[in-house]
Design a protein around this motif. Structure first.
Motif: not given
Length: 320
Positions: A214-223
């Motif tokens: 859904k978000h691809g390369d927009d994701i920079q960090l996962l909690f």
């Protein structure tokens, strides 16, 4: 800050210092103390360690007759387990509540039978708060805050975040979200998505794969609200051709051995402990309650945080 999250509630747990002590013997009459323990299930490495700690502490050798029921991740099974303990007339019930709500009726049945209830791990909502004598667990709100403090200290304010949430309605998920949100508020972060992944490795992999699609390369960090979901997410990130810990930084909660290994390898970036070794404190509370001695309302375990260096220092002797 933009947050696409379902509305969540969470209550602040009071921190209580100290604990009860007691010798590993039966009650004053020489009889074993009968304990019914309803566990939520076996959804994670943390849960397995927690169950092992309780089983060891509430053993026959330590003066207890333990009746253990694994509720297999279903609240209706847990409620049935508590009712079975009431029918059997155990001395004390230990309950690890899967979610906060829905306990009043069955706990009222225990009260009417004069069977004290001790909560272990998670808490319940205010409607049942008068129907248990003590809770032994961790401070979930503080854990979420610790994860967020690392995010704030190490991240650009424009960082885009996704979250893997624990079981909907559980105190662990609600309070970790509340603690995390309170700390990141006002710092400019964008939470792109937040979904329930059930505190499981399989759930973390599945939901993270959906996030990436859904978000691809927009994701920079996962909690990830527990290690197992974070470990599942690592698999999804690698399958997408990305490098976990670098392309997407990851912070998790629990402090399991598997997570510390991944932290040392650089595929996780920060780990907050949630101590599962609650058995000795639960046993002390059960013994005190059974003997009529007063107990505190809450006993909160000590947690810590891990970076790579701290993980390396403890890994060889880490107990879970």
């Amino acid at each position: 800050m933009t947050i696409t999250r379902r509305a969540m509630l969470g209550g602040t747990l009071g921190l209580v210092a100290g604990g009860l002590t007691g010798c590993a013997t039966a009650d004053a009459s020489g009889s074993l103390i009968s304990v019914g323990f309803a566990q939520t299930g076996a959804e994670s490495t943390w849960r397995a360690a927690n169950t092992a700690s309780l089983r060891k502490a509430l053993s026959r050798r330590n003066g207890f007759e333990l009746m253990f029921i694994d509720s297999q991740g279903r609240q209706e099974n847990e409620i049935a387990a508590v009712r079975s303990f009431v029918t059997r007339g155990v001395d004390v019930i230990v309950l690890a509540p899967m979610v906060e709500g829905g306990w009043r009726d069955v706990l009222e049945e225990a009260r009417q039978a004069h069977i004290p209830v001790v909560l272990e791990d998670r808490g319940i909502d205010a409607s049942g708060s008068s129907l248990y004598v003590s809770r032994v667990g961790d401070d979930f709100r503080h854990e979420g805050a610790l994860a967020a403090e690392w995010v704030v200290a190490t991240s650009d304010p424009a960082t885009r975040i996704v979250e893997l949430l624990g079981t909907t309605g559980s105190s662990a998920a609600l309070e970790r979200s509340a603690g995390f949100d309170e700390v990141i508020a006002g710092h400019g972060f964008t939470v792109l998505d937040a979904q329930d992944a059930g505190f499981t490795r399989a759930g973390g992999k599945e939901v993270m794969a959906a996030f990436l699609q859904k978000h691809g390369d927009d994701i920079q960090l996962l909690f990830a609200q527990n290690d197992d979901m974070g470990l599942g997410a690592i698999q999804a990130i690698r399958a997408a051709g990305l490098e976990p810990g670098h392309d997407i930084r990851i912070v998790t909660i629990d402090g399991t051995r598997d997570a510390l290994v991944e932290l040392i390898a650089g595929r996780l970036n920060h780990v907050v402990q949630c101590n599962p070794m609650l058995g000795p404190q639960v046993a002390s509370v059960v013994r005190a309650v059974h003997s009529g001695r007063p107990v505190k309302r809450e006993y909160i375990a000590t947690d810590r945080v891990f970076d790579t260096r701290a993980a390396k220092e403890v890994l060889a002797t880490w107990p879970y």
